[in-house]
Structures are given as C-alpha cells and as structure tokens.
Scaffold this active site. Structure first.
Site, mmCIF file in Angstrom:
data_model
loop_
_atom_site.group_PDB
_atom_site.id
_atom_site.type_symbol
_atom_site.label_atom_id
_atom_site.label_comp_id
_atom_site.label_asym_id
_atom_site.label_seq_id
_atom_site.Cartn_x
_atom_site.Cartn_y
_atom_site.Cartn_z
ATOM 1 C CD GLU A 31 -2.990 0.663 2.092
ATOM 2 O OE1 GLU A 31 -2.750 0.300 3.431
ATOM 3 O OE2 GLU A 31 -4.061 1.781 2.705
ATOM 4 N NE ARG A 255 3.554 -8.346 11.261
ATOM 5 C CZ ARG A 255 3.167 -7.137 10.147
ATOM 6 N NH1 ARG A 255 1.811 -8.026 9.422
ATOM 7 N NH2 ARG A 255 2.852 -6.133 9.796
ATOM 8 C CE LYS A 265 3.553 0.346 4.805
ATOM 9 N NZ LYS A 265 2.277 0.033 3.657
HETATM 10 P P1 ATP Z 1 2.057 -2.217 7.990
HETATM 11 O O1 ATP Z 1 1.294 -3.016 9.027
HETATM 12 O O2 ATP Z 1 3.966 -2.084 8.282
HETATM 13 O O3 ATP Z 1 1.889 -1.045 7.573
HETATM 14 P P2 ATP Z 1 1.744 -3.813 5.781
HETATM 15 O O4 ATP Z 1 1.788 -4.773 6.237
HETATM 16 O O5 ATP Z 1 0.396 -2.708 6.307
HETATM 17 O O6 ATP Z 1 2.406 -3.288 6.544
HETATM 18 P P3 ATP Z 1 2.033 -3.619 3.287
HETATM 19 O O7 ATP Z 1 2.553 -2.283 2.091
HETATM 20 O O8 ATP Z 1 -0.097 -3.716 3.324
HETATM 21 O O9 ATP Z 1 2.239 -2.891 4.432
HETATM 22 O O10 ATP Z 1 2.328 -5.268 2.882
HETATM 23 C C1 ATP Z 1 2.590 -5.306 1.301
HETATM 24 C C2 ATP Z 1 3.267 -6.125 2.166
HETATM 25 O O11 ATP Z 1 4.420 -6.991 2.639
HETATM 26 C C3 ATP Z 1 1.945 -7.595 2.081
HETATM 27 O O12 ATP Z 1 2.190 -8.427 1.319
HETATM 28 C C4 ATP Z 1 2.522 -7.611 3.915
HETATM 29 O O13 ATP Z 1 2.395 -8.942 4.443
HETATM 30 C C5 ATP Z 1 4.056 -7.798 3.873
HETATM 31 N N1 ATP Z 1 4.566 -7.080 5.272
HETATM 32 C C6 ATP Z 1 3.887 -6.095 6.166
HETATM 33 N N2 ATP Z 1 4.655 -6.496 6.712
HETATM 34 C C7 ATP Z 1 5.533 -7.073 7.150
HETATM 35 C C8 ATP Z 1 6.106 -8.144 8.322
HETATM 36 N N3 ATP Z 1 6.180 -7.781 9.095
HETATM 37 N N4 ATP Z 1 7.044 -9.787 7.237
HETATM 38 C C9 ATP Z 1 6.759 -9.384 6.658
HETATM 39 N N5 ATP Z 1 5.996 -9.554 5.506
HETATM 40 C C10 ATP Z 1 5.464 -8.140 5.966
HETATM 41 MG MG MG Z 2 -1.147 -2.320 5.073
#
Ligand code: ATP
Ligand code: MG
Length: 546
Positions: A31, A255, A265
C-alpha cells in the site's frame, strides 16, 4: 545435501506436479502509504525469490484502494527499494487500474442477490455484527430488491450520497462463526481525490473485496501474505468462487519481527513526523532506505531474509542475526582503512625530523586480489587513547610504559615516556622504534603481543562519525506492556557524534559500499558528506554488541 524445503516450496512443487498451475506467478502488493521496512524486504525476497526459483514471475501491484493515505512519493520510493534489493518485477499494476472491473463484478454480485446497499452507519453495522458467541442482527436493508440495489449502487458511484451514508455489503451469513462472513463491506463512499484516478471515483473497494480479484485478474497462482490474513482466506475464496474467475489462492506466513525494532509504517511515520528521527532514511530506521544509508548491502539483506526462513508461527528474530549477515558480506568485500576515533599523540623520538616512509597495507586481508594501499609513516602519529594504559591489568597487551607493540603494517615501538598536562591528562606518548622490525625486512619476524592501528599526524584527515545504536531499548517492541507508549522505549543514546582522524586513502575510496575501519567496525559514507566535512555512519561493529 538437500536443503529442507519450506511449506511454500512444497506447495508450489506439488501444484506444478499435479497440474494445478503450469507456472508460478506471485505479486508484491504494497500500500503506497509509507516507506518499505524490513518486513516488506522479507516479503519481497520471498515473493520474488519463489518465482525466480520456479521460473515464474512477480508483479508489483500497488494496493491503492484508500485515497486518503496514499501518495506518489511512496510509489517512487517503493520501486526504488525493490530495485535496490536486486529484484525486477514483470508488470507494474495498481489496484486502481481495476476499479472499473471491480465495479462491474460488484454489479454482477448484486444481480446474483449476493450483495446489497446498506444505509446503516458504520457504527450500527459494527454493533449489529454480533460477537463470536452471538449471531449478528440482519440489516433492515438486507432484503432490498436487486433493482433497488443496482440503482442505489449506481448512484453511489455517481456521487449522489455523502461519505458514510451508504455501503455495499456482500450478502453471506449474519450468523457465520467466521465474523468475516457476516456480510462484509465491499465498497464505501469517500469523496476524496485519489493520487492516480483523481476525482473519477467516490466509492472505493475494501481490501477483502479488491485483493483476491486483483490477484485473479493477474493470474497470480500463489498469493502470499502474512498470518493475520488467514481468517480472510475463506472470504478471498468466496468472491472468486461466486464470480467464477481465475482461481488464485492465498497462503500465509509469519510476519518478520526483529528485536529492538518496530515494524509498522504507521508508527514509523509518527517517528518521522514527531522529529524523533531525521527522516524515513534515518540510519536508525528499519526502513530499507534507512538501513541502506546505514551501510547495509542488498546482499546482506537477502541473506538475512533467507536465514530467517518461512515460519507458520509468529516469532522474534534477533537483530544480531541481521548484523551478522552484514559482517559476513562486508568482511569479504569492504576496503580497510585505519581511523583513530579518540586520538592521543604519539611521538617517535629516534625518528629523524621530517622523514617520511611509505608502508604497504592490504586493501582487504580477506581478498588478496583487492591489492594493496600505501600509508605514510612519520615522526608524529595518533593512536587510540584506549590502546594505551599507564597502569594496565595483567592481560593488557597494548601499549604501556616500558612496553612494546607493533604499529599495524609498520615498526615495533617501545613506550619510553608519558607527557601530561597540568590536570594530569596524557597529552603525548613518547616512544622509540626498532628499525629492524619493518615488515618485509630481516628483523620483521620479531613478535610482540599487541598490534595497534594509527594515523600519521602530518597527513591524516578529519572525518565526522555518526555512531548508531539500536533505536529502542526494549527487545520485544511488538509486545510492550498495555498502556505504555512505544516512544517511551526510545534509546536516548542511539546516536553519538564525534570527530576522528583517518588515513587519507579513506577519502578516495570509490568502492561504493561500506568500508572497514580496522579494529573498529564497518562505516558507510553518508550522503550529507561534503569535501569539507566527510561524514561516516557506523553500520555495525566487528563483533556482536548484544
Ligand atoms: P504495516 O503494518 O507496516 O503498515 P502492511 O502489511 O500494512 O505493513 P503493506 O504495504 O500492506 O504493509 O504490505 C505489503 C506486503 O508486505 C504485504 O503482503 C504484507 O503482508 C507484507 N508485510 C508487511 N509487513 C511485513 C512483515 N513484518 N513481515 C513480512 N511481511 C510483511
Ligand atoms: Mg496494510
């Protein structure tokens, strides 16, 4: 020896073997609402890595379904970070590319009696969902006719209704034990400009409605996400099945969590906005741009992602593992330089005034092909204050009154006298050198227990160091006690700045990666550097500090 396969590799191999798919297609779906962090790096290495391993490909798809938090600044940084990690996507897509298709599919579901427009407020919807023990209460608008739903949904799109006044919901089962099935939201009204579609749309699809369909459009065979999405999987499958479209499948892995590190983020944005760090690329940040500035190499990050592996259960990885991966990489590749960070003057009394001599030193002891460098040696030098002790304990093998050490790549010297100022601080150490001990000469064989580094007072260069430590003091930042703010755990000493003296060769290094300050650690030149003020960021020490 056969490597043990992880569950994703096993699944892909069986899918290929049994003909469930003919090739592997994955996607990375960020995102664009912030900079990528180490968790994303893990996900990138996994998605791109699996596709590479099985001769498939990976799409980059921006999940830009929420217009309020998203920005092109983030899109650009995300692309840059993926390339830096060493991966190339096949196609670049945006969930917003599919808004029209998603809308048409929503219309199709309405026609099938599987979706309806609900006039309840978000709050009412939440209260009427029930609990795990109690079934939900159906909306009074649940049994609207198909015609009425089609009309209302069209008018939602056309902007007739204000934000929050209506939503489109899937009509599934208000008593389902899976809360996700209790008529989940598909669309909400948001009158806001979108960074790509502008004002074209004022209804936006929810994650659950958009994600699987986007995967399906791109023929993603293995849609890999983190564990918290496992409860969403039945819904992912439900939409695809009801629409009868390409059957993408979702798989979940744990994760990445790292000690002393926050991986969210939203919280990282707060640190930036609150001025707790200098920006998204502050070298203490766990963002990809932050660790890059710190001196991490893509090779080290990829090795770390591999070492961490793929787990089915949440776990906490030691930050020192990541540092180990960096040292492993830099030890093989980085150029060495002598830098004195806390200087005290050393004078060689039996050295002729004005005389200078060149010493030859390897660029990298671990890599003979890297060749050598030369360092000027003269009468006045600087050494580390901590390499001298006036009253040393027994096992101290560095310089001490009457004692001998070797100066790296140069002579053995003997401490004859210590000069102090009025307050008793040592200001000068006076030594004699043994001319027979120059490396390469006949007397060079003579061994002493300590070897210390030095710089030549005459031509050494002042450099500025930024010495970083972990940003937080608490190992498990994902589980801090209830009611405490994560900012309370910030490490007040995460940055220490000081000047140092470096051998002049450092300033001409053109290797493009972090260098080793001998006997100290790995340092990367900071982009803030100027010719007048060269700045170096400490990436990591030579040994684990935890
Ligand atoms: P955050 O919680 O930091 O905002 P998010 O999951 O909302 O992270 P996205 O941009 O939606 O961020 O994620 C893009 C991809 O990265 C998704 O497939 C998500 O599952 C993966 N991802 C995000 N954080 C992690 C993590 N800590 N470990 C492994 N994969 C991750
Ligand atoms: Mg997200």
């Amino acid at each position: 020896m056969d490597e043990v396969k992880n569950f994703l590799e096993e699944k892909i191999e069986s899918d290929l073997k049994e003909g469930h798919c003919t090739s592997v297609m994955t996607r990375f779906p960020p995102e664009p609402n912030g900079y990528l962090h180490l968790g994303h790096a893990k996900s990138i290495c996994l998605n791109f890595g699996l596709a590479q391993q099985y001769g498939g490909a990976t799409n980059l798809r921006f999940d830009d379904t929420n217009p309020v938090k998203e920005d092109t600044e983030y899109v650009d940084s995300i692309k840059n970070d993926i390339k830096w990690l060493g991966f190339q996507w096949k196609d670049e897509f945006y969930a917003s590319d599919y808004f029209e298709q998603l809308y048409q599919w929503a219309v199709e579901l309405i026609k099938k009696g599987l979706a309806y427009v609900d006039d309840q407020s978000q709050e009412e919807i939440r209260l009427n969902r029930g609990t795990v023990q109690q079934p939900g209460t159906p909306s009074p608008w649940r049994d609207r006719s198909v015609e009425e739903n089609l009309d209302l949904f069209r008018r939602m799109r056309e902007g007739e209704f204000p934000d929050g006044s209506k939503v489109l919901r899937a009509k599934i089962d208000m008593a389902s034990p899976n809360m996700m099935f209790r008529d989940p939201l598909m669309y909400r009204i948001i009158h806001a400009d979108h960074h790509r579609t502008g004002s074209k749309w004022c209804i936006y699809p929810m994650y659950d409605y958009a994600h699987g369909q986007c995967d399906s459009i791109e023929h993603i065979t293995h849609s890999i996400c983190t564990l918290e999405f496992d409860v969403h999987r039945p819904l992912y499958d439900w939409f695809i099945e009801k629409l009868g479209i390409f059957p993408s499948h979702q798989y979940e892995f744990a994760r990445l969590n790292v000690t002393y590190t926050l991986m969210s983020k939203r919280k990282l944005l707060e640190l930036v906005k609150g001025g707790y760090v200098s920006g998204w690329d502050d070298p203490r940040m766990p963002t990809i741009c932050g660790i890059r500035r710190r001196g991490y190499t893509p090779e080290a990050v990829r090795a770390f992602a591999t070492k961490v592996g793929v787990a089915k259960r949440d776990n906490l990885i030691d930050l020192s593992l990541m540092e180990w991966c960096l040292r492993e990489d830099l030890n093989k590749r980085s150029n060495r330089y002598m830098v004195v960070t806390d200087p005290v003057k050393l004078v060689i009394t039996n050295w002729e005034d004005g005389k200078e001599e060149l010493c030859t030193a390897p660029k990298n002891q671990e890599c003979p092909e890297a060749g050598t460098r030369t360092v000027k040696f003269g009468k006045e030098l600087y050494i580390e204050r901590e390499d001298f002790m006036e009253n040393p304990p027994k096992k101290f093998f560095r310089l001490q009154p009457g004692g001998e050490v070797r100066l790296k790549y140069s002579y053995i010297i003997k401490c004859e006298e210590v000069v102090k100022d009025a307050e008793g601080n040592i200001v000068e150490i006076r030594c004699t050198y043994d001319p027979t001990t120059k490396p390469g000469s006949e007397g060079a064989w003579r061994k002493v227990k300590g070897t210390i580094h030095w710089v030549n007072a005459n031509d050494c260069r002042k450099v500025h160091l930024r010495i970083y430590d972990r940003l937080f003091l608490e190992p498990d930042m994902g589980n801090i006690p209830e009611g405490r703010d994560y900012k309370e755990f910030l490490n007040p000493d995460s940055l220490v700045e000081k000047d140092a003296f470096a051998e002049p060769n450092l300033l001409n290094d053109d290797s493009g990666i972090a260098v080793q300050f001998e006997r100290n650690g790995y340092y990367a030149q900071d982009p803030d550097s100027t010719a007048e003020k060269p700045i170096y960021n400490k990436a990591t020490g030579l040994k684990s500090s935890y």
